[in-house]
Design an enzyme around this catalytic site. Structure first.
Site, PDB file in Angstrom:
ATOM      1  N   HIS A 104     109.040 -27.501  16.062  1.00 17.04           N
ATOM      2  CA  HIS A 104     110.383 -27.462  15.468  1.00 17.04           C
ATOM      3  C   HIS A 104     111.382 -27.830  16.548  1.00 17.04           C
ATOM      4  O   HIS A 104     111.341 -27.274  17.642  1.00 17.04           O
ATOM      5  CB  HIS A 104     110.675 -26.068  14.931  1.00 17.04           C
ATOM      6  CG  HIS A 104     112.105 -25.891  14.493  1.00 17.04           C
ATOM      7  ND1 HIS A 104     112.719 -26.739  13.594  1.00 17.04           N
ATOM      8  CD2 HIS A 104     113.037 -24.966  14.831  1.00 17.04           C
ATOM      9  CE1 HIS A 104     113.970 -26.350  13.417  1.00 17.04           C
ATOM     10  NE2 HIS A 104     114.203 -25.283  14.156  1.00 17.04           N
ATOM     11  N   HIS A 155     115.696 -29.440  17.242  1.00 11.91           N
ATOM     12  CA  HIS A 155     117.001 -29.841  16.716  1.00 11.91           C
ATOM     13  C   HIS A 155     117.341 -31.214  17.304  1.00 11.91           C
ATOM     14  O   HIS A 155     118.470 -31.443  17.741  1.00 11.91           O
ATOM     15  CB  HIS A 155     118.069 -28.814  17.064  1.00 11.91           C
ATOM     16  CG  HIS A 155     118.005 -27.557  16.252  1.00 11.91           C
ATOM     17  ND1 HIS A 155     119.082 -26.987  15.640  1.00 11.91           N
ATOM     18  CD2 HIS A 155     116.956 -26.771  15.928  1.00 11.91           C
ATOM     19  CE1 HIS A 155     118.711 -25.884  15.000  1.00 11.91           C
ATOM     20  NE2 HIS A 155     117.425 -25.722  15.165  1.00 11.91           N
ATOM     21  N   ASP A 201     103.564 -47.131  10.577  1.00 12.46           N
ATOM     22  CA  ASP A 201     102.428 -46.865  11.466  1.00 12.46           C
ATOM     23  C   ASP A 201     102.036 -45.388  11.440  1.00 12.46           C
ATOM     24  O   ASP A 201     100.918 -45.035  11.822  1.00 12.46           O
ATOM     25  CB  ASP A 201     102.780 -47.247  12.919  1.00 12.46           C
ATOM     26  CG  ASP A 201     102.648 -48.746  13.174  1.00 12.46           C
ATOM     27  OD1 ASP A 201     101.911 -49.423  12.430  1.00 12.46           O
ATOM     28  OD2 ASP A 201     103.285 -49.235  14.121  1.00 12.46           O
ATOM     29  N   HIS A 237     119.558 -28.089   8.457  1.00 13.63           N
ATOM     30  CA  HIS A 237     118.883 -27.440   9.580  1.00 13.63           C
ATOM     31  C   HIS A 237     118.292 -28.501  10.511  1.00 13.63           C
ATOM     32  O   HIS A 237     118.993 -28.979  11.397  1.00 13.63           O
ATOM     33  CB  HIS A 237     117.822 -26.475   9.032  1.00 13.63           C
ATOM     34  CG  HIS A 237     117.209 -25.595  10.064  1.00 13.63           C
ATOM     35  ND1 HIS A 237     116.352 -24.561   9.764  1.00 13.63           N
ATOM     36  CD2 HIS A 237     117.312 -25.604  11.412  1.00 13.63           C
ATOM     37  CE1 HIS A 237     115.969 -23.965  10.892  1.00 13.63           C
ATOM     38  NE2 HIS A 237     116.534 -24.572  11.896  1.00 13.63           N
ATOM     39  N   TYR A 281      93.405 -49.932  15.272  1.00  8.47           N
ATOM     40  CA  TYR A 281      94.364 -49.560  16.298  1.00  8.47           C
ATOM     41  C   TYR A 281      93.737 -48.469  17.161  1.00  8.47           C
ATOM     42  O   TYR A 281      93.069 -47.579  16.652  1.00  8.47           O
ATOM     43  CB  TYR A 281      95.660 -49.063  15.668  1.00  8.47           C
ATOM     44  CG  TYR A 281      96.707 -48.700  16.687  1.00  8.47           C
ATOM     45  CD1 TYR A 281      97.659 -49.616  17.096  1.00  8.47           C
ATOM     46  CD2 TYR A 281      96.726 -47.431  17.265  1.00  8.47           C
ATOM     47  CE1 TYR A 281      98.616 -49.295  18.046  1.00  8.47           C
ATOM     48  CE2 TYR A 281      97.672 -47.104  18.224  1.00  8.47           C
ATOM     49  CZ  TYR A 281      98.609 -48.033  18.610  1.00  8.47           C
ATOM     50  OH  TYR A 281      99.545 -47.709  19.559  1.00  8.47           O
TER      51      TYR A 281
END
Lengths: 232, 232, 232, 232
Positions: free
Chosen positions: D94, D96, D119, D170, D228
């Site tokens: 998480h 910001h 991708d 948020h 890839y």
């Protein structure tokens, strides 16, 4: 003979990458020695990674090379004419810094919106119009100097109060009492250009700073009773 | 046998993170050896933190691995076709640099607004349209090369004058006489893309640089009488 | 005698360049000693490169220099009035950080759009209107403090809940229980200003965060039952 | 006993400041040990400058602290519910981060404009609507997890194909097979968010990438015939 001047010029040039004002070789700084009547300037296209004081080229006010083995900056004639005409400046910086170039490409003066700008000058930063075809196809870099004088004359600006200019479709030139001060002005211009751009994105109808506040900030730093800095 | 080529390729690849042009492994550089008829390219998905010259893969112009134990970049066929078709290029760079990608995603050519752009090419940076479904579902990376040739043909551009292209909805490819020069072009393209974006934010009606100034800057750096740089 | 206070002030000032909040000398931090009734502040116009704890100037709440050989920040009277009036603050920071200045130049409060903002205050960041001509031409820096009090009074804000303000056409002031906290708030303000700017570019019709979410985030960090942090 | 898990969690957390994804303590990473049925998470409000592996807190899937002397992240209940419900994820991040938050504050899904996005996932990045008042005033961080499940259910998304989400007003949560992969996804999301923002500034009418190209890029990296990377 020119060692001190070369070192002053070298140190000022090396500030450009440190301040994030140049990509590769897109910029140059010069420093003048008024007693000897010559100026030192970065050699053309030499990477800052390998530049040494010894590489710095010495020229006279007609842009003729006086000392040095390398070719001087392709903008040397602009520097030369500015030194020849404005006898009280000591250094000149040219960059392609991102936000200053964006305003130059947009062809607009940078409006004076706040005290960050007014701390350094109390006018919009002028954008000199693109040169005429005759000027471009003639002695281009020399005429670039003339275009700067023209925009200052037309707008009634003093080059000691406004130490910076944009050339339309090109980018900024700044100057000052020393080469170091001209680099300082180049960094201030880039930041002021960025702030003005963001300001108009947030509020397209932003008005200029009012005269009293503009004068207060300019005078507290540059006026006869200035109280910013240590007075030395 | 390929050690020098691997090292040239490795050094050029390592410039990408230093220049802020890649996040993680989103980019690759190749370098060609015209005498041996092979090119060296970054292995697919290997982090720049652990990449060594020995990891660099050697391929021929049909994208077949000639030497190396790792799988080459997933974009190898595009590099191969460019080397096969344009016999005078020495290096190719592909990145997902932020502002170049934004223009590619927007599907627009980057207009030539100033001398920073004109110092490197005198045309808009072309954005090749997204490939047809048949091309995508066929030999995709090979067809990416063909799409680049098509846009240069349609717009009448020379790949030696315009060393960069955007692929719509994807990102930029750049090339040059050496791998190092292709990386240089990738950095120039990202900066030109950023400046053009900012210019249009400041003035959505900005016109392109006029022809005389565009030609002046391109010619002083690339013309027969060029006076930018040290002439070597 | 003031060594500890000078060092606290010095350390807080040195955070400004590390956090990218200042160009050259465009900022200052002060720290107060409530027992001695004095505060320490950065000297005016001294570069962060050469600043030492010994250079920090000590002033009383009427902005008179009590100790130190250098001239204090030109904004000293604003700091003094804030300390004199708000007896519970311990440090003050003034910067010209880019996005906070852009909002100040735009003359707009920063709307509370998300939890990054609500984690620190549950109000828009107020922009105090530009001072009257009489205030500017009078005791300008002192009146800047009064303008801050006025906008807090008019909007019914508490300076312990909203530890930051913009001055129109100028820039931000932030404060806190310590000098370090005031610098932290300056960095938070710059980031919140940048996020709010980007938010409105993406969606010009963005609504403010709703009250429940705003209160939840503020209270979980600052309320009596706060559970953010280590409770010390 | 939990030393390896703590170190994995610590290393992943320390990537956040290196990748420029956090200011101060605005972010947290957790790593799960499926055999022991616990996860490790950053302690709340502890600066990255002083964080050590020993500070990492161990919790069970009901967010109860199992080991460690510090208080875990205030977002711990969101992490716990995600681990409890999605048994195949190994780490959660998480942040910001600036541009991801801007899209979350704008309340909009991030449209899939190019291959940088494709991708990694072949869908728009979903923005879960702001929680109801009852959810916010109830068990807020637990309900944040439920809001994520709801938006995935409503949009018919798989959490193994789309390893990232925005929470309105948020910011972002990302996850992956390991904690390191969840951090990688957080950096990808921030870059994709920035590119999408710039794309719409350049061309507000930009259309999404077409299905064939979107699928091609996703499949060449994640499909059964992926080519890839090094296949390990």
């Amino acid at each position: 003979m020119y060692r001190t001047l070369q070192e002053e010029c070298y140190e000022a040039n090396m500030q450009l990458p440190r301040l994030g004002l140049v990509l590769f070789t897109f910029g140059n700084v010069s420093a003048v020695d008024r007693e000897q009547g010559v100026f030192a300037i970065k050699p053309s296209g030499v990477s800052y990674d390998i530049l040494t004081p010894n590489d710095i080229v010495i020229c006279d006010y007609d842009a003729r090379v006086v000392a040095g083995t390398l070719r001087p900056s392709s903008d040397t004639k602009t520097h030369a004419l500015l030194y020849k005409t404005w006898s009280d400046i000591g250094g000149i910086t040219h960059t392609h810094s991102t936000h200053a170039v964006a305003w130059a490409q947009a062809g607009l003066d940078i409006p004076i919106f706040g005290t960050t700008h007014a701390d350094h000058t109390h006018h919009d930063i002028p954008c000199a119009p693109v040169l005429t075809d005759a000027m471009i196809e003639g002695d281009y870099e020399h005429e670039t100097g003339n275009q700067i004088f023209d925009v200052f004359r037309e707008k009634g600006l003093s080059h000691t109060e406004v130490e910076m200019v944009l050339l339309q479709n090109h980018g900024p030139f700044t100057w000052g009492k020393t080469a170091e001060k001209s680099v300082y002005n180049a960094a201030v211009l880039e930041e002021v250009a960025r702030m003005a751009y963001l300001t108009l994105q947030i509020n397209p109808n932003t008005a200029r700073i009012k005269d009293t506040l503009r004068n207060k900030h300019y005078q507290r730093k540059h006026g006869t009773n200035a109280y910013y800095g240590q007075g030395c």
